[in-house]
Structures are given as C-alpha cells and as structure tokens.
Design an enzyme around this catalytic site. Sequence first.
Site: not given
Length: 394
Positions: A53, A106, A179, A204
């Site tokens: 992590r 978004y 973004d 994406k």
Amino acid sequence: MAPGNAYRPGRDHTSRTYPVVPPIYQTTTFELDDTSYADIQGTGGLRETWYSRFSNPTVDAAAAEVARLHGAARSLMTASGMAAIATTLVTLLRSGDTLVAARQVYGDTDDLLTRDLPALGVTVIRVDAFDTAAWERAVAEHRPAVLYGETLSNPQLRLMDIPAVAGIAHGAGARLVVDNTFATPFCTRPLALGADVVVESATKFLAGHSDVVAGAVTLDDGALAEEVQRRLITFGGCLDPHAAFLAWRGMRTFGVRLAESCRTAEVVATKMADEPGIEHVRYPGRLDHPDAGAVADAVMPGPKGAMLGLVLAGGDERVLQVLRRLEVAVEATSLGGVETLASVPFNSSHFTMTPQQRLDAGIPPGLLRLSVGLEGEEALVADLRQAISATGGS
Ligand SMILES: *Cc1c(COP(=O)(O)O)cnc(C)c1O
C-alpha cells in the site's frame, strides 16, 4: 519438506541477466533487514519498499512511465482516476477553504464537488471553464486555495485556456489542478503550461486497452507529491501490482497508439463534415471549433486528440438508431481504448439533465461521441456512412 519459505527472490537470483519487462511483484510485503528499518524510520515509510500500500516496484514502474510521458518529476499511481482526483483535492483543501472549479467536469467529479467536498467544509464555486474572465472574477471575489478544470471537456470537446487560468491561480496564491484524461500527455502537458498538478484516469488512453481501471497524479513539486502519497496511504487508494502491470504494458505503445488515433480522428472529422445527415462536426483541430486559434495552439500545439463529436440531423432519436447500427465502433461508455467506442451523452454521461439543460451545457440533440481507436479511417468512415444511410440518409 524443509521448514521456511519456498521462494527467496533476493537470495536465489542465479541468472546473470535481467528481464526486459518489469516483473509483476504480486506481493503485499517485502523481507526487511536493518538498513530497511532505518530507511523506513527515516522517511516515514515513504521511500523504502516494505508494504504494497506504500510502494511496490511494479506500481513504481507504471508511475515512472506516466512521469516520463509528462516530462514531470513525479507521478503516483492510484486505484482509479477518481482516486487520483479525490486524493489530490482532499490533500490540497482544508475545511474553510474555497475551490473554484469548472462547471463542465466529469460526472463523478461533479458529485465530489457538489456533495462530498461541501460536506467536508469546503466552499465550491463553479464557473464556465471556457470563460477566462469568469475565472478571474471568481478568484478575485472568493480567494480560493485551489482551481480545478479539465483540459478537454466532455462532450463539448472545448479546451480550457490552461496558461491563462494558471496565471490567474498563481496571481492569487492558489494552485491549479487539471484533469488531462481526454487530452492525454500526447497532446497536452499541463505542467508545462503552468498547472501545478495533473490528475488522470489511466483507465482511458494511458493504459489504452479497456482492460484496467487505474489513475495517476503527476506533479513537479516533490513536497506536495509526498503529501498526496501520504493520503494515498491513509485513504488506501493504491493501485494493485497486477493492474499496474497492465497499465505499464499499455503505456509501452502510448505514443504510436495516440499518433494513429489522433490522425484517424482528424481524417474522420474532415470526411464526416461534408457528409449528408451530419449537421456539425466537433473536433479541436477544425477551423470552426470555438477554441481554434490562440487557445488551441497553446493548449494542443500538435495533434488535436482522438475524441470526436458528430451532431446528426434528426436529434436524439436518430442518433440512437445510428448508434445501434454501427458495426465497427462499439456502443459503450468510457474512452481511450484500441477499439473505437461510440456513445451518446443524452442516455449515458448526461442522462440526468433535461433536454434544455443539455442544450444550455452545449450538448445538442443528435450528438454522437466517438473515442477513435485503431481500426483506421476507411473502416470507420464506411461504418458511419452505412449506419447513417440505413437510418434514412440525410
Ligand atoms: C473516466 C474519467 C474519470 C474517472 O476515472 P476512473 O478511472 O473511471 O475512476 C475522471 N475524469 C475523466 C475526464 C474521465 O473521463
């Protein structure tokens, strides 16, 4: 059977040679020695690899690749694009702070801005992303800590004037977070244009094969990178090593994929602009695009992206018929894969809006969104033509 662990990689590496591809370190933990403990204690656990992590070599390999694509000092991989966005904003904002954000963002980011950040005591002011004067007024009036917007908006495919908005942010001592998912570092490197932090959905174009959900935070400020990394650790938004491998693997062909998809998008835009049945083509490379000229030249100096909007005559009913008849392009949400994806905002990304709200937001009836893949322009143009003519020609 002898007691103890079967596999001790640090000890039984007998080969003189090394792999070309980073191994998938599908391990949660790493064997430690006195030096490791000293490193962990000296850096708050941020540098030494000791628990996945915190860090993992496969995840680090993917992060190094994103940083390289941006020419940036540092990238952090996250479990998703939303993990990148949420972790970054929660790192930069405190209760009592103000965020000035673009109205056109978004959908899940919109939820974060309208529900979650206000619940944490952050005031969120929204502005038209493409109106520099509106950014200026909002910043002067509200003295925000952070400004937030997207390089290339969905589905308007409009460009934010990043150099201008970065100038406004820095003039007020605020930071700009961008973004860059739709534009990608192939077309736009926001840090070079003045942005402080880039957030991206690697799901994406970066990973590019529609087979992994991942995100990235990219920045040059090392101290801020550690602050974001600390929140990734406490909020748990880390990327799994297997997913990181897929993202790394996808990014190996990022440049050639994007070059081909952008080139194809431009050709399809040009061909479809003269097609009966098409009212309008939206593509940032076209002269009739509202940001053509200074903004497009600054924000996308080279290729103009692989996203394309076609406004069909006949409105939403017709566009749905066309969508259903496509044989090459796949009807699906999301974007950025090797396969061309087609979607219509009215029933997917923007279904909660009324037709009038969509119109006001720059989403006309009949809008078809294409994320152009690698099938080539001939196949795509033929597919669009057959679907349009099968539903009644012009
Ligand atoms: C998909 C997307 C996101 C969210 O990314 P996930 O990887 O799905 O969490 C954020 N911003 C934009 C512009 C996107 O297209």
